[in-house]
Design a protein around this motif. Structure first.
Motif, short mmCIF file in Angstrom:
data_model
loop_
_atom_site.label_atom_id
_atom_site.label_comp_id
_atom_site.label_asym_id
_atom_site.label_seq_id
_atom_site.Cartn_x
_atom_site.Cartn_y
_atom_site.Cartn_z
N LEU A 210 0.84 -1.19 0.00
CA LEU A 210 0.00 0.00 0.00
C LEU A 210 0.88 1.26 0.00
O LEU A 210 0.63 2.20 -0.74
CB LEU A 210 -0.93 0.01 1.22
CG LEU A 210 -1.81 1.25 1.37
CD1 LEU A 210 -2.66 1.47 0.12
CD2 LEU A 210 -2.70 1.12 2.62
N ALA A 211 1.92 1.23 0.82
CA ALA A 211 2.85 2.36 0.83
C ALA A 211 3.53 2.51 -0.52
O ALA A 211 3.73 3.63 -1.01
CB ALA A 211 3.90 2.17 1.93
N VAL A 212 3.90 1.39 -1.15
CA VAL A 212 4.52 1.43 -2.47
C VAL A 212 3.59 2.12 -3.47
O VAL A 212 4.02 3.01 -4.23
CB VAL A 212 4.86 0.01 -2.96
CG1 VAL A 212 5.25 0.02 -4.44
CG2 VAL A 212 5.99 -0.59 -2.14
N LEU A 213 2.32 1.73 -3.46
CA LEU A 213 1.36 2.31 -4.41
C LEU A 213 1.16 3.80 -4.16
O LEU A 213 1.09 4.60 -5.10
CB LEU A 213 0.03 1.57 -4.31
CG LEU A 213 0.03 0.12 -4.82
CD1 LEU A 213 -1.32 -0.53 -4.54
CD2 LEU A 213 0.34 0.08 -6.32
N LEU A 214 1.08 4.20 -2.89
CA LEU A 214 0.89 5.61 -2.56
C LEU A 214 2.10 6.44 -2.98
O LEU A 214 1.96 7.53 -3.55
CB LEU A 214 0.63 5.76 -1.06
CG LEU A 214 -0.71 5.23 -0.56
CD1 LEU A 214 -0.72 5.21 0.97
CD2 LEU A 214 -1.86 6.10 -1.08
N ILE A 215 3.30 5.94 -2.69
CA ILE A 215 4.51 6.66 -3.08
C ILE A 215 4.65 6.68 -4.60
O ILE A 215 5.04 7.70 -5.19
CB ILE A 215 5.75 6.04 -2.43
CG1 ILE A 215 5.70 6.23 -0.91
CG2 ILE A 215 7.03 6.66 -2.98
CD1 ILE A 215 6.81 5.53 -0.17
N ALA A 216 4.31 5.56 -5.25
CA ALA A 216 4.41 5.51 -6.71
C ALA A 216 3.49 6.54 -7.35
O ALA A 216 3.89 7.27 -8.27
CB ALA A 216 4.07 4.11 -7.20
N ALA A 217 2.25 6.61 -6.87
CA ALA A 217 1.30 7.59 -7.43
C ALA A 217 1.78 9.01 -7.16
O ALA A 217 1.78 9.87 -8.06
CB ALA A 217 -0.09 7.37 -6.82
N GLY A 218 2.23 9.26 -5.93
CA GLY A 218 2.70 10.59 -5.58
C GLY A 218 3.96 10.98 -6.33
O GLY A 218 4.07 12.10 -6.84
N SER A 219 4.92 10.06 -6.42
CA SER A 219 6.19 10.40 -7.07
C SER A 219 6.02 10.58 -8.56
O SER A 219 6.77 11.36 -9.18
CB SER A 219 7.24 9.32 -6.78
OG SER A 219 6.93 8.10 -7.41
N THR A 220 5.05 9.90 -9.17
CA THR A 220 4.78 10.10 -10.60
C THR A 220 4.31 11.53 -10.85
O THR A 220 4.79 12.21 -11.76
CB THR A 220 3.71 9.11 -11.09
OG1 THR A 220 4.19 7.77 -10.91
CG2 THR A 220 3.39 9.34 -12.56
#
Length: 255
Positions: A210-220
């Motif tokens: 879940l943290a990976v997905l949140l950071i991935a969306a944010g960092s994109t």
């Protein structure tokens, strides 16, 4: 992870994606945020690394105009980044967690020093008029390999390390150096992510997806914003935020 935690991680991902594109050291935002929210340090580091990969890619894409004519150079230096990142990520997985707790505060201090001295470093690079090799020679290759090891193990401020190396060894303006840095950083993060996911698949590494997905969306989002408008942010403001967050991370680790 509750709603507040999720929003905090997502916001940190946006900030990190933008900072990585413009300066480097975005992990000094996301990693301390996750640690402060109670994530185990190694899990936070691994999850953060994987999540920042999309932001690294979008940041590199945003600087694509500055990459023209650098293909051969990036193929050579990219090999050093990939090999170094593979070694660094394997060291993270093989060394005991207690070693990470000791090593990371030292790396954070190094990263913070690099963030603080970056203006002087950039001024020094602008003032240099030495003749450099087109691709930097074996010394630059070795330096990029070392930066890859650092990035695969922890990663904060690897972008600043790369800017220093590339700017010293190459006769290029800083915008083209920064574009090359974004590509090499993306290779480091991507290589480490492959190693970490492979380790997770065999049950050796913890990943909070879940943290990976949140950071991935944010960092994109942050990577795209950083490539377009990030350079308009006053550098001193950006640098101050990074140093403050890094000091919080040190406090968290040491006390």
């Amino acid at each position: 992870m509750n709603l507040f935690d999720a929003v905090a991680v997502f916001a940190a991902g946006i900030a990190a994606g933008g900072i990585n594109t413009v300066v480097g050291s975005g992990s000094l935002i996301t990693f301390p945020t996750m640690v402060a929210l109670g994530f185990p340090p190694v899990t936070a580091n691994v999850s953060n690394n994987i999540g920042l990969v999309p932001g690294s890619v979008t940041g590199a894409y945003g600087y694509r105009d500055k990459l023209r004519g650098q293909r051969t150079r990036l193929l050579r230096l990219g090999a050093a980044s990939v090999l170094g990142a593979a070694l660094g990520s394997l060291l993270l997985l093989e060394l005991p967690a207690s070693a990470f707790d000791v090593i990371v505060p030292v790396l954070i201090v190094i990263a913070l020093v690099l963030v603080i001295v970056q203006p002087r470093l950039q001024a020094y690079l602008r003032a240099r008029e030495r003749r450099q090799r087109e691709h930097g020679g074996p010394g630059l290759w070795a330096g990029v390999f070392g930066a890859g090891v650092y990035g695969g193990y922890f990663g904060a401020a690897q972008g600043i390390v790369l800017i220093g190396l590339l700017g010293t060894a190459l006769k290029e303006d800083l915008q083209r150096v920064n574009a090359a840095k974004n590509v090499l950083s993306a290779l480091v993060n991507g290589t480490a992510a492959v190693v970490f996911i492979s380790s997770w698949a065999i049950g050796r590494t913890g990943i909070n997806w879940l943290a990976v997905l949140l950071i991935a969306a944010g960092s994109t989002i942050g990577g795209l914003l950083g490539a377009k408008v990030g350079q308009r942010i006053p550098s001193n403001v950006l640098r101050g935020v990074i140093v403050l967050v890094g000091l919080v991370a040190l406090w968290r680790f040491l006390f």
